[in-house]
Design a protein around this motif. Structure first.
Motif, PDB file in Angstrom:
ATOM      1  N   UNK A 190       0.808  -1.219   0.000  1.00 28.40           N
ATOM      2  CA  UNK A 190       0.000   0.000   0.000  1.00 28.40           C
ATOM      3  C   UNK A 190       0.842   1.270   0.000  1.00 28.40           C
ATOM      4  N   UNK A 191       2.071   1.202   0.520  1.00 30.82           N
ATOM      5  CA  UNK A 191       2.881   2.420   0.700  1.00 30.82           C
ATOM      6  C   UNK A 191       3.921   2.614  -0.401  1.00 30.82           C
ATOM      7  N   UNK A 192       4.499   1.537  -0.928  1.00 30.81           N
ATOM      8  CA  UNK A 192       5.579   1.707  -1.918  1.00 30.81           C
ATOM      9  C   UNK A 192       5.166   2.460  -3.184  1.00 30.81           C
ATOM     10  N   UNK A 193       3.893   2.374  -3.635  1.00 34.05           N
ATOM     11  CA  UNK A 193       3.564   3.119  -4.857  1.00 34.05           C
ATOM     12  C   UNK A 193       3.311   4.606  -4.634  1.00 34.05           C
ATOM     13  N   UNK A 194       3.442   5.095  -3.408  1.00 35.18           N
ATOM     14  CA  UNK A 194       3.180   6.499  -3.097  1.00 35.18           C
ATOM     15  C   UNK A 194       4.499   7.265  -3.066  1.00 35.18           C
ATOM     16  N   UNK A 195       4.524   8.428  -3.677  1.00 38.93           N
ATOM     17  CA  UNK A 195       5.745   9.228  -3.756  1.00 38.93           C
ATOM     18  C   UNK A 195       6.114   9.870  -2.430  1.00 38.93           C
ATOM     19  N   UNK A 196       7.381  10.249  -2.304  1.00 36.43           N
ATOM     20  CA  UNK A 196       7.888  10.831  -1.062  1.00 36.43           C
ATOM     21  C   UNK A 196       7.193  12.123  -0.669  1.00 36.43           C
ATOM     22  N   UNK A 197       6.737  12.910  -1.654  1.00 35.34           N
ATOM     23  CA  UNK A 197       6.075  14.177  -1.351  1.00 35.34           C
ATOM     24  C   UNK A 197       4.755  13.974  -0.624  1.00 35.34           C
ATOM     25  N   UNK A 198       4.140  12.813  -0.813  1.00 37.13           N
ATOM     26  CA  UNK A 198       2.857  12.515  -0.163  1.00 37.13           C
ATOM     27  C   UNK A 198       3.026  11.733   1.137  1.00 37.13           C
ATOM     28  N   UNK A 199       4.269  11.455   1.534  1.00 33.64           N
ATOM     29  CA  UNK A 199       4.497  10.641   2.721  1.00 33.64           C
ATOM     30  C   UNK A 199       3.916  11.243   4.008  1.00 33.64           C
ATOM     31  N   UNK A 200       3.962  12.587   4.206  1.00 33.77           N
ATOM     32  CA  UNK A 200       3.347  13.120   5.430  1.00 33.77           C
ATOM     33  C   UNK A 200       1.871  12.749   5.571  1.00 33.77           C
ATOM     34  N   UNK A 201       1.142  12.745   4.448  1.00 34.73           N
ATOM     35  CA  UNK A 201      -0.271  12.345   4.490  1.00 34.73           C
ATOM     36  C   UNK A 201      -0.386  10.872   4.847  1.00 34.73           C
ATOM     37  N   UNK A 202       0.469  10.056   4.253  1.00 34.55           N
ATOM     38  CA  UNK A 202       0.452   8.619   4.517  1.00 34.55           C
ATOM     39  C   UNK A 202       0.788   8.338   5.980  1.00 34.55           C
ATOM     40  N   UNK A 203       1.778   9.068   6.512  1.00 36.58           N
ATOM     41  CA  UNK A 203       2.166   8.879   7.909  1.00 36.58           C
ATOM     42  C   UNK A 203       1.015   9.247   8.839  1.00 36.58           C
ATOM     43  N   UNK A 204       0.305  10.325   8.506  1.00 37.19           N
ATOM     44  CA  UNK A 204      -0.858  10.716   9.307  1.00 37.19           C
ATOM     45  C   UNK A 204      -1.931   9.631   9.279  1.00 37.19           C
ATOM     46  N   UNK A 205      -2.149   9.033   8.101  1.00 39.53           N
ATOM     47  CA  UNK A 205      -3.132   7.955   7.993  1.00 39.53           C
ATOM     48  C   UNK A 205      -2.683   6.721   8.773  1.00 39.53           C
ATOM     49  N   UNK A 206      -1.386   6.406   8.689  1.00 41.98           N
ATOM     50  CA  UNK A 206      -0.857   5.270   9.445  1.00 41.98           C
ATOM     51  C   UNK A 206      -0.940   5.525  10.947  1.00 41.98           C
ATOM     52  N   UNK A 207      -0.816   6.785  11.345  1.00 44.46           N
ATOM     53  CA  UNK A 207      -1.004   7.143  12.740  1.00 44.46           C
ATOM     54  C   UNK A 207      -2.420   6.788  13.187  1.00 44.46           C
ATOM     55  N   UNK A 208      -3.390   7.083  12.327  1.00 43.18           N
ATOM     56  CA  UNK A 208      -4.776   6.720  12.615  1.00 43.18           C
ATOM     57  C   UNK A 208      -4.920   5.203  12.722  1.00 43.18           C
ATOM     58  N   UNK A 209      -4.266   4.484  11.824  1.00 35.07           N
ATOM     59  CA  UNK A 209      -4.315   3.016  11.857  1.00 35.07           C
ATOM     60  C   UNK A 209      -3.757   2.462  13.170  1.00 35.07           C
ATOM     61  N   UNK A 210      -2.662   3.059  13.641  1.00 35.33           N
ATOM     62  CA  UNK A 210      -2.063   2.573  14.891  1.00 35.33           C
ATOM     63  C   UNK A 210      -3.029   2.755  16.057  1.00 35.33           C
ATOM     64  N   UNK A 211      -3.812   3.844  16.026  1.00 39.84           N
ATOM     65  CA  UNK A 211      -4.819   4.054  17.061  1.00 39.84           C
ATOM     66  C   UNK A 211      -5.931   3.033  16.988  1.00 39.84           C
TER      67      UNK A 211
END
Length: 256
Positions: A190-211
Motif C-alpha cells: 500500500x505504501x511503496x507506490x506512493x511518492x515521497x512528497x505525499x508521505x506526510x499524508x500517509x504517515x498521518x493515515x498510518x497514525x490513525x491506523x495505529x490508534x
C-alpha cells in the motif's frame, strides 16, 4: 481503575486541544504524557500477573532509546521519527494480540486477527514510509503492472482465511500465521507506490491506523484505557489526514 483511565482520557483530550496552537503545544504534550503515565501506572498496579523485573528492564531500555532519539533527531527529521513511532505502536498492538492468541483459548479469534491485521500493516507500512523519507528507499512511486490487483488479492486472502476459520477446515494457528504474513505484505504494497512528497499524508493515515489497532487490542484484553486512547488517536489521525489532503487540494483516494 476506570476512574484513573477517565483522568487519563481527560488529559489526552486537553493535550490534543492544546496541540492545535504553537504557543500551547509544549504544555499540551506534557499534559498528554502525564495522562499516559497515569494510565500506565493504573494498569500496572491493578494487574496481578506482571513480572515487575521485566517491566523495569523494558522501562530502562525504552527510556534510553527514546532519550537518544529525542536529543539527536533534528526537527526536519520529525516526519521520519513519527513514522517509526507509528510502526512501533502498530507492532506493539499486534504483539499483544498475538500473546492473547497463544496464551488464552477464550480470546475471540476474529478480534485477534483484526488487531494483528491493522497492527502489522501499520508496522510494515510505517517503516516503508520512514525509508522513503530517509532516503533508504527511492522517494519515487514504485509501481508495477498488477500491483493493485496483488494488494486486493492479499486483502481478499485475509477475508477468505477468516471465513475458512468459521468453517473449521483449517486450524486457527495456520490461519493466524497466514494473516500475519499477508498483513505485512499488504502494508508494504500500500505504501511503496506512493511518492515521497505525499508521505506526510500517509504517515498521518498510518497514525490513525495505529490508534485503531490499539483500540481493537483494548477490546481484546478488556482495557478501557487502551480503548479510549486508541480511539482518540484513530479519530484525530483521520481528521489530520483529511485536513492535510484539503490543504493539498487533493482527495485521500487520489493520494493513495
Amino acid at each position: 481503575m476506570n476512574l484513573f483511565y477517565l483522568i487519563a482520557a481527560v488529559c489526552f483530550i486537553i493535550g490534543l486541544k492544546r496541540l492545535s496552537h504553537p504557543k500551547t503545544a509544549r504544555s499540551g504534550n506534557f499534559i498528554a504524557a502525564a495522562g499516559m503515565l497515569v494510565a500506565i501506572a493504573a494498569t500496572l498496579v491493578s494487574s496481578n500477573v506482571l513480572d515487575f523485573r521485566l517491566i523495569a528492564i523494558g522501562l530502562i531500555i525504552g527510556s534510553t532509546v527514546g532519550a537518544l532519539f529525542a536529543t539527536r533527531v533534528q526537527m526536519t527529521e520529525m516526519p521520519q521519527m513519527v513514522a517509526i513511532f507509528n510502526g512501533f505502536g502498530g507492532g506493539a498492538s499486534a504483539l499483544v494480540a498475538s500473546s492473547e492468541f497463544f496464551t488464552s483459548s477464550s480470546s475471540p479469534f476474529l478480534i485477534v486477527c483484526i488487531s494483528v491485521l491493522i497492527g502489522t500493516l501499520t508496522f510494515s507500512g510505517s517503516f516503508i514510509a520512514f525509508g522513503k523519507l530517509q532516503g533508504f528507499i527511492s522517494g519515487k512511486p514504485i509501481v508495477f503492472k498488477g500491483q493493485q490487483f496483488l494488494n486486493a488479492l492479499a486483502f481478499s486472502g485475509i477475508i477468505i482465511l477468516l471465513s475458512i476459520n468459521n468453517l473449521g477446515t483449517l486450524d486457527s494457528q495456520s490461519i493466524f500465521y497466514a494473516v500475519v504474513a499477508l498483513s505485512f505484505l499488504l502494508g508494504i504494497g500500500l505504501v511503496v507506490p506512493i511518492g515521497g512528497a505525499d508521505m506526510p499524508v500517509v504517515i498521518s493515515l498510518l497514525n490513525s491506523y495505529s490508534g485503531v489497532a490499539a483500540a481493537a487490542t483494548g477490546f481484546l484484553i478488556d482495557n478501557n484505557g487502551l480503548i479510549i486512547s486508541g480511539s482518540l488517536v484513530g479519530a484525530s489521525g483521520l481528521i489530520l489526514t483529511n485536513i492535510m489532503c484539503k490543504g493539498m487540494n487533493r482527495s485521500l483516494a487520489n493520494v493513495i
